[in-house]
Design a protein around this motif. Sequence first.
Motif, PDB file in Angstrom:
ATOM      1  N   ASN A  92       0.839  -1.212   0.000  1.00 40.15           N
ATOM      2  CA  ASN A  92       0.000   0.000   0.000  1.00 40.15           C
ATOM      3  C   ASN A  92       0.865   1.249   0.000  1.00 40.15           C
ATOM      4  N   ASP A  93       1.887   1.257   0.834  1.00 42.82           N
ATOM      5  CA  ASP A  93       2.801   2.404   0.895  1.00 42.82           C
ATOM      6  C   ASP A  93       3.482   2.610  -0.453  1.00 42.82           C
ATOM      7  N   ASP A  96       0.905   3.966  -3.006  1.00 41.79           N
ATOM      8  CA  ASP A  96       0.629   5.389  -2.804  1.00 41.79           C
ATOM      9  C   ASP A  96       1.755   6.249  -3.379  1.00 41.79           C
ATOM     10  N   LYS A 100       1.414   8.560  -6.818  1.00 41.02           N
ATOM     11  CA  LYS A 100       1.717   9.989  -6.730  1.00 41.02           C
ATOM     12  C   LYS A 100       2.772  10.371  -7.772  1.00 41.02           C
TER      13      LYS A 100
END
Length: 134
Positions: A92-93, A96, A100
């Motif tokens: 997930n990190d 993200d 971005k």
Amino acid sequence: MNIENAQVQMRKGILEFCILHIISRGEVYASDMLDELTSARIMVVEGTLYPLLTRLKNAGLLDYKWVESTSGPPRKYYILTEVGQASLKAMNDTWDELAKSVNQIVSKTGQQKGVTNGHTQPEPAAPNDYTSNA
């Protein structure tokens, strides 16, 4: 460049991530995973799912339990292990951060409408707000 191949490779790249997300919601049967992945257009080939589930299990990211079925043989329901939960958090990190970064690049492409061959073209003259046609 074969665009269909590029699209397949992009989907394959996020398939594990999507599978772990689906399983993270609770015990899930493989055909339910397949239905969700197919409806989301992430995967449409059943033969891809089962080897991937086996690989994720062998890596310690998920486990399964057998549940008796009233309409046939027992069903295998998949669940995330603690290692799988930690891996999903790390993914997930990464997602993200990656999203971005990609959005930053893609948004700049849309902003540069006046760029030709790497050179910025002058914008058309704006109408003079201070003149009147009266």
